[in-house]
Scaffold this motif. Structure first.
Motif, mmCIF file in Angstrom:
data_model
loop_
_atom_site.group_PDB
_atom_site.id
_atom_site.type_symbol
_atom_site.label_atom_id
_atom_site.label_comp_id
_atom_site.label_asym_id
_atom_site.label_seq_id
_atom_site.Cartn_x
_atom_site.Cartn_y
_atom_site.Cartn_z
ATOM 1 N N ARG A 1 -8.691 -2.195 2.941
ATOM 2 C CA ARG A 1 -7.513 -3.025 3.173
ATOM 3 C C ARG A 1 -6.294 -2.260 2.690
ATOM 4 O O ARG A 1 -6.296 -1.699 1.594
ATOM 5 N N PHE B 1 -2.140 -2.021 1.782
ATOM 6 C CA PHE B 1 -1.092 -2.886 1.232
ATOM 7 C C PHE B 1 0.166 -2.063 0.972
ATOM 8 O O PHE B 1 0.117 -0.852 0.779
ATOM 9 N N GLU C 1 4.312 -2.796 -0.877
ATOM 10 C CA GLU C 1 5.284 -3.690 -1.499
ATOM 11 C C GLU C 1 6.614 -2.950 -1.624
ATOM 12 O O GLU C 1 6.685 -1.891 -2.250
ATOM 13 N N ASP D 1 6.351 -7.739 1.330
ATOM 14 C CA ASP D 1 4.954 -7.463 0.991
ATOM 15 C C ASP D 1 4.116 -7.461 2.267
ATOM 16 O O ASP D 1 4.232 -8.371 3.096
ATOM 17 N N THR D 2 3.266 -6.461 2.398
ATOM 18 C CA THR D 2 2.426 -6.327 3.588
ATOM 19 C C THR D 2 0.980 -6.104 3.178
ATOM 20 O O THR D 2 0.700 -5.349 2.245
ATOM 21 N N SER D 3 0.051 -6.778 3.874
ATOM 22 C CA SER D 3 -1.374 -6.591 3.654
ATOM 23 C C SER D 3 -2.057 -6.526 5.015
ATOM 24 O O SER D 3 -1.950 -7.467 5.814
ATOM 25 N N SER E 1 -4.257 -10.444 8.234
ATOM 26 C CA SER E 1 -3.222 -9.434 8.007
ATOM 27 C C SER E 1 -1.862 -10.117 8.042
ATOM 28 O O SER E 1 -1.603 -10.980 8.893
#
Length: 396
Positions: free
Chosen positions: A348, A350, A352, A366-368, A386
């Motif tokens: 995963r 991520f 920030e 923020d991205t995941s 996502s």
């Protein structure tokens, strides 16, 4: 949260007595922020018929005043959120609502407190005092206030802290419309404890911390209700029931700074409801100062965690990340990396980003992103979640 409001009358009486006894000496600071947020889920609607967008507003306020010629202190630190979709994510919590009294080498505290143990960036396995709010953040890093009485002793050889916790706060999970959430909803009304005292079991903890040369050392022991419940599927309700075992945990956290290198280690031995286990997490961070003769710094972070329980969610995981800090007037920074299951085939990504827009407004992004997720992996429930979240905080 309802648990916090249950004990609120006791705190109100206590703090009112202390406050009015010292009102003439009142000198205080008050500050906080309000933060509207919007989250967009990149995979469309959720697998549980959740919305692909979520709107919410988060707020935090802090009040601090010193009394008795600065020999006493009252701190109120409250947080809250209003969420558009998930009722479990709409809450108010007093992370800190405490009275402190300072005398000689001792500090006495009573009330809600927020205690953090650990040194790692990603895997804080020894952090046990406060309960996690998974509705706020599925990783469990967002914590709720814990009612306690504590005593700290300070001397040249280090600090010794004692904690007495007379009331237990249950874990908060995402609701039916929460996203991301577990594969099945967690039942809030069917909670079982190993202890016959249930929520009223008195939990205890002790911690010794010191600095020796370049090393920051912490040794801790906790005994009480485990903050993380065992979840079992109920064939009648088609939900997950909660069981809180009694946990005895002895832990070590260690950090050393050697020039541009930072070394970190957390380890613990635990007895969780009769099941003994060992966990370890650690890593290193190397910082390149003044990248290409600019004011920017670049940190390289590598961390790993191992747990000897085969059914534990994070028993063989690793993180590699980069932290770029521009060191400009707007406090611009980016943290980006990948979390990988080293025992399987899941990862995963991520990122920030944060930057001040002016003196009292700050932007967060923020991205995941889900990569390849193995069907047997714990994170498979979040494969289609996502997301990218934009937050704008207004400070006052």
């Amino acid at each position: 949260m309802q648990n916090q409001f249950f004990i609120a009358p006791v705190y109100v009486l206590l703090f009112s007595f202390i406050f009015f006894q010292n009102v003439k000496a009142l000198d205080y600071k008050a500050y906080g922020f309000i933060q509207p947020e919007i989250t967009s889920f990149l995979n469309g609607d959720g697998r549980h018929n959740q919305s692909n967008k979520n709107f919410s507003a988060f707020a935090k306020g802090t009040f601090v005043t010193y009394l008795n010629n600065n020999n006493a202190k009252i701190t109120v630190n409250s947080i809250g959120r209003i969420d558009d979709n998930d009722n479990n994510r709409t809450y108010i919590d007093f992370q800190k609502l405490k009275y402190e009294f300072f005398f000689n080498d001792y500090t006495f505290r009573i009330g809600n407190e927020l205690i953090f143990w650990g040194v790692n960036e990603s895997f804080n396995i020894v952090d046990i005092i406060n309960q996690s709010n998974l509705a706020e953040e599925i990783s469990g890093t967002k914590k709720l206030g814990q009612p306690m009485i504590s005593l700290s002793y300070f001397n040249n050889y280090g600090n010794l802290d004692f904690y007495l916790m007379p009331y237990f706060i249950e874990r908060v999970f995402p609701g039916t419309k929460g996203r991301p959430r577990l594969a099945f909803e967690v039942e809030k009304n069917n909670v079982v404890f190993e202890s016959s005292s249930k929520k009223n079991k008195v939990d205890v903890a002790i911690r010794y911390s010191t600095v020796v040369d370049d090393f920051d050392i912490g040794i801790s022991h906790f005994h009480g209700n485990n903050r993380s419940p065992n979840l079992t599927f109920n064939n009648k309700s088609f939900k997950l029931d909660q069981f809180y075992p009694i946990l005895s945990q002895t832990s070590l956290d260690l950090q050393s700074t050697k020039g541009a290198w930072l070394y970190k280690l957390e380890a613990l031995l635990a007895d969780n409801g009769g099941e003994k286990h060992f966990s370890i997490a650690g890593g290193t961070e190397y910082t390149i100062y003044g990248v290409k003769e600019t004011s920017s710094d670049l940190g390289i972070i590598i961390e790993y965690t191992f747990d000897d329980r085969n059914d534990f969610a994070f028993n063989d995981e690793g993180v590699i990340a980069l932290r770029w800090t521009r060191n400009d007037i707007n406090s611009t920074s980016i943290l980006a990396g990948v979390l990988s299951d080293l025992g399987g085939n899941s990862n995963r990504f991520f990122a920030e980003f944060e930057q001040r827009l002016n003196d009292d407004v700050k932007l967060f992004i923020d991205t995941s992103i889900s990569g390849n997720i193995d069907q047997n992996d714990f994170t498979y429930a979040f494969k289609e979640d996502s997301q990218i979240t934009i937050k704008i905080a207004k400070y006052f």
